[in-house]
Write a protein that holds these residues in place. Structure first.
Motif, PDB file in Angstrom:
ATOM      1  N   UNK A 135       4.371   3.751 -12.289  1.00 14.96           N
ATOM      2  CA  UNK A 135       4.329   2.413 -12.881  1.00 14.96           C
ATOM      3  C   UNK A 135       5.467   2.307 -13.898  1.00 14.96           C
ATOM      4  N   UNK A 136       6.177   1.184 -13.939  1.00 18.62           N
ATOM      5  CA  UNK A 136       7.354   1.068 -14.809  1.00 18.62           C
ATOM      6  C   UNK A 136       7.010   0.717 -16.264  1.00 18.62           C
ATOM      7  N   UNK A 137       6.250   1.571 -16.911  1.00 24.08           N
ATOM      8  CA  UNK A 137       5.833   1.297 -18.285  1.00 24.08           C
ATOM      9  C   UNK A 137       7.032   0.946 -19.151  1.00 24.08           C
ATOM     10  N   UNK A 138       6.948  -0.190 -19.842  1.00 21.44           N
ATOM     11  CA  UNK A 138       8.014  -0.631 -20.716  1.00 21.44           C
ATOM     12  C   UNK A 138       9.130  -1.381 -20.009  1.00 21.44           C
ATOM     13  N   UNK A 139       9.098  -1.400 -18.658  1.00 22.16           N
ATOM     14  CA  UNK A 139      10.122  -2.100 -17.885  1.00 22.16           C
ATOM     15  C   UNK A 139       9.490  -3.087 -16.897  1.00 22.16           C
ATOM     16  N   UNK A 190      -4.244  -5.330  -5.007  1.00 19.02           N
ATOM     17  CA  UNK A 190      -2.890  -5.152  -5.514  1.00 19.02           C
ATOM     18  C   UNK A 190      -2.584  -3.665  -5.596  1.00 19.02           C
ATOM     19  N   UNK A 191      -1.505  -3.273  -4.965  1.00 15.34           N
ATOM     20  CA  UNK A 191      -1.034  -1.890  -5.054  1.00 15.34           C
ATOM     21  C   UNK A 191      -0.330  -1.732  -6.395  1.00 15.34           C
ATOM     22  N   UNK A 192      -0.732  -0.732  -7.152  1.00 18.19           N
ATOM     23  CA  UNK A 192      -0.211  -0.564  -8.512  1.00 18.19           C
ATOM     24  C   UNK A 192       1.308  -0.706  -8.552  1.00 18.19           C
ATOM     25  N   UNK A 193       1.789  -1.427  -9.522  1.00 15.99           N
ATOM     26  CA  UNK A 193       3.223  -1.603  -9.706  1.00 15.99           C
ATOM     27  C   UNK A 193       3.796  -2.819  -9.005  1.00 15.99           C
ATOM     28  N   UNK A 194       3.127  -3.322  -7.964  1.00 14.85           N
ATOM     29  CA  UNK A 194       3.639  -4.534  -7.318  1.00 14.85           C
ATOM     30  C   UNK A 194       3.637  -5.695  -8.302  1.00 14.85           C
ATOM     31  N   UNK A 230       0.874  -1.181   0.000  1.00 16.38           N
ATOM     32  CA  UNK A 230       0.000   0.000   0.000  1.00 16.38           C
ATOM     33  C   UNK A 230       0.909   1.229   0.000  1.00 16.38           C
ATOM     34  N   UNK A 231       0.293   2.395  -0.048  1.00 14.13           N
ATOM     35  CA  UNK A 231       1.065   3.639   0.002  1.00 14.13           C
ATOM     36  C   UNK A 231       1.602   3.925   1.404  1.00 14.13           C
ATOM     37  N   UNK A 232       1.246   3.112   2.388  1.00 14.35           N
ATOM     38  CA  UNK A 232       1.672   3.329   3.775  1.00 14.35           C
ATOM     39  C   UNK A 232       2.914   2.531   4.174  1.00 14.35           C
ATOM     40  N   UNK A 233       3.366   1.625   3.325  1.00 15.63           N
ATOM     41  CA  UNK A 233       4.447   0.713   3.702  1.00 15.63           C
ATOM     42  C   UNK A 233       5.457   0.587   2.562  1.00 15.63           C
ATOM     43  N   UNK A 234       6.673   0.127   2.863  1.00 10.15           N
ATOM     44  CA  UNK A 234       7.632  -0.115   1.773  1.00 10.15           C
ATOM     45  C   UNK A 234       7.078  -1.131   0.775  1.00 10.15           C
ATOM     46  N   UNK A 235       7.561  -1.055  -0.458  1.00 19.21           N
ATOM     47  CA  UNK A 235       7.139  -1.994  -1.499  1.00 19.21           C
ATOM     48  C   UNK A 235       7.434  -3.424  -1.077  1.00 19.21           C
ATOM     49  N   UNK A 236       6.519  -4.312  -1.423  1.00 18.16           N
ATOM     50  CA  UNK A 236       6.637  -5.718  -1.043  1.00 18.16           C
ATOM     51  C   UNK A 236       7.900  -6.354  -1.621  1.00 18.16           C
ATOM     52  N   UNK A 237       8.263  -6.006  -2.841  1.00 14.07           N
ATOM     53  CA  UNK A 237       9.451  -6.596  -3.456  1.00 14.07           C
ATOM     54  C   UNK A 237      10.714  -6.218  -2.679  1.00 14.07           C
ATOM     55  N   UNK A 238      10.793  -4.985  -2.214  1.00 14.87           N
ATOM     56  CA  UNK A 238      11.939  -4.526  -1.429  1.00 14.87           C
ATOM     57  C   UNK A 238      12.047  -5.325  -0.135  1.00 14.87           C
ATOM     58  N   UNK A 239      10.916  -5.540   0.535  1.00 16.16           N
ATOM     59  CA  UNK A 239      10.935  -6.308   1.778  1.00 16.16           C
ATOM     60  C   UNK A 239      11.311  -7.763   1.543  1.00 16.16           C
TER      61      UNK A 239
END
Length: 196
Positions: A126-130, A106-110, A49-58
C-alpha cells in the motif's frame, strides 16, 4: 459468493473502448439471467485482485503485459497524462461497481492509486503517504452513497440503452419490495457513465 470477473471484464472493456455500452450491458444481463437472484445480488464485483494486473494500469492503456520483460514490467509506471486518464476512468469504474448488484470488493491499494502488472507487481505494498487523496475521497463517497441508499444494494437491476458510449442502468424497488422480495420502501436510481 462468486468472484465476478465477467463484471470486471465488461467494465474495463467498456471504459477502454474495446466494447460498446450495449455489449457490456448484455454481458451483465447474461449474468442476471443465469444466476438466481440471491447469487446475482451477492456476487463479489471486483476491479482488481491478486490474479490480474492492477486496474489503474489497465485503464491507463499500458503496453500489453506480454510485450514487456519481467524487469520492464517491474519498472513500468504510467506516464502522467495516461495516469490522469486512468484515474478518471477508475472513478467511473468504481461508480459502476458501487451502484451495481453484488458486493463491491476493493483490492487493497486500488483505492489509493496503486499500479502494476501481474504477479508480483500487482501485490506491491500500500502506498502509505503517497495515496491519491481525491481517489480515496471518491471511494469514501461511493461507500456512503451505497450505505445510505438501499436501492443500490438490492434494488432490481434494469439495463437501459443510451448509445454506444453511455453505460446506463437503473435500480428500482416496486410495491415495497426489493429484487429479493424483501420489504423496502419504493425508490429508484439511474446511473449514467459517459466514457468520453
Amino acid at each position: 459468493p462468486v468472484i465476478n470477473y465477467p463484471f470486471r471484464s465488461a467494465v474495463v472493456d467498456f471504459l477502454t473502448g474495446r466494447r460498446d455500452a450495449e455489449a457490456a450491458l448484455r454481458q451483465l444481463e447474461s449474468l442476471n439471467e443465469h444466476y438466481p437472484p440471491p447469487y446475482f445480488y451477492a456476487t463479489m464485483n471486483v476491479l482488481g485482485t491478486h490474479d490480474v494486473p492492477r486496474i489503474l494500469t489497465l485503464l491507463g492503456g499500458a503496453p500489453p503485459e506480454e510485450s514487456l520483460t519481467k524487469l520492464e514490467q517491474a519498472r513500468y509506471l504510467l506516464p502522467e497524462p495516461e495516469r490522469q486518464t486512468a484515474l478518471a476512468r477508475l472513478k467511473l469504474a468504481a461508480l459502476i461497481q458501487f451502484a451495481s448488484p453484488g458486493v463491491p470488493c476493493i483490492y487493497y491499494g486500488d483505492e489509493a492509486g496503486n499500479e502494476g502488472y501481474g504477479d508480483p507487481q500487482n501485490r506491491r505494498t500500500f502506498p502509505w503517504g503517497r495515496e491519491e487523496p481525491e481517489l480515496i475521497q471518491w471511494y469514501r463517497k461511493l461507500g456512503e452513497l451505497r450505505r445510505n441508499e438501499p436501492v443500490l444494494r438490492t434494488g432490481r437491476w434494469i439495463p437501459l440503452s443510451a448509445g454506444p458510449d453511455i453505460f446506463v442502468f437503473g435500480r428500482r424497488t416496486d410495491a415495497g419490495r426489493d429484487a429479493l422480495g424483501e420489504l423496502m420502501p419504493d425508490a429508484a436510481a439511474v446511473i449514467l457513465v459517459n466514457r468520453s
